[in-house]
Design an enzyme around this catalytic site. Sequence first.
Site, PDB file in Angstrom:
ATOM      1  N   GLY A  20       0.675  -1.246  -0.050  1.00 12.18           N
ATOM      2  CA  GLY A  20       0.050  -0.128  -0.126  1.00 12.18           C
ATOM      3  C   GLY A  20       0.900   1.227   0.065  1.00 12.18           C
ATOM      4  O   GLY A  20       2.058   1.051  -0.198  1.00 12.18           O
ATOM      5  N   MET A  22       2.464   4.938   1.584  1.00 12.17           N
ATOM      6  CA  MET A  22       3.125   5.393   2.912  1.00 12.17           C
ATOM      7  C   MET A  22       1.968   5.532   3.826  1.00 12.17           C
ATOM      8  O   MET A  22       1.147   6.021   3.337  1.00 12.17           O
ATOM      9  CB  MET A  22       3.917   6.733   2.820  1.00 12.17           C
ATOM     10  CG  MET A  22       5.410   6.174   2.060  1.00 12.17           C
ATOM     11  SD  MET A  22       6.663   7.439   1.819  1.00 12.17           S
ATOM     12  CE  MET A  22       7.004   7.653   3.608  1.00 12.17           C
ATOM     13  N   GLU A  93      10.028  -3.055   4.115  1.00 10.43           N
ATOM     14  CA  GLU A  93      10.324  -2.117   3.143  1.00 10.43           C
ATOM     15  C   GLU A  93      11.097  -2.795   1.950  1.00 10.43           C
ATOM     16  O   GLU A  93      12.112  -2.402   1.100  1.00 10.43           O
ATOM     17  CB  GLU A  93      11.421  -1.166   3.426  1.00 10.43           C
ATOM     18  CG  GLU A  93      10.892  -0.163   4.766  1.00 10.43           C
ATOM     19  CD  GLU A  93       9.784   0.688   4.383  1.00 10.43           C
ATOM     20  OE1 GLU A  93       9.426   0.747   3.221  1.00 10.43           O
ATOM     21  OE2 GLU A  93       9.304   1.452   5.154  1.00 10.43           O
TER      22      GLU A  93
END
Length: 207
Positions: A20, A22, A93
Amino acid sequence: MMENLTGEAHRPGRIEVVCGSMFSGKTEELIRRLKRAQFARQNVEIFKPALDTRYSEINVVSHDNNAIHSTPVDNAETILRLSAGHEVVGIDEAQFLDDKLVEVCNAMANKGIRVIVAGLDMDYLGVPFGPIPALCAVADEVTKVHAICVKCGALAYASHRLVHNDAQVMLGEKMEYEPLCRSCFQKALEEDRRNAQSRSLFEHVAP
């Protein structure tokens, strides 16, 4: 609670992707799943790209300051080497890692490891980011999470960059990025294009 955790011990050999924009809670969801696996007494290892030092050089930390210890890595193949002997592997990340990550995650899942990956699916221009889209294609489960658009309150679609920087990879937080819905994101990109043209014109005519 113990009945729920017993189920955690019977989810081997799979890839789960949480993606998705940030500020959508990707890392928070990753940490939640990993801590449940730890509570279920599974052997868990967490990795993150070494370049991501925003909150900590070692820990995976969410925007809400929820944290879990991790191992920083420079490339995806290192994860495969260090995953031996673990039942659950988490990767945060993941958009910052190389395209080998898809092969690495498949290899781990095929060995019976539960792999949980979190990352941005699009960059600041709305372009598919790094290995995340390909991971979504091969994943057993994909969870798309959403932030709230700061302009209109709808579900956010993308991460809009607030500062002028053309690099695809630029670490940042709320001073550098904002979550926007599709409509507000398109308007913001158009404004960015107009600003870029104005800068270019000014630089051309400046003495």
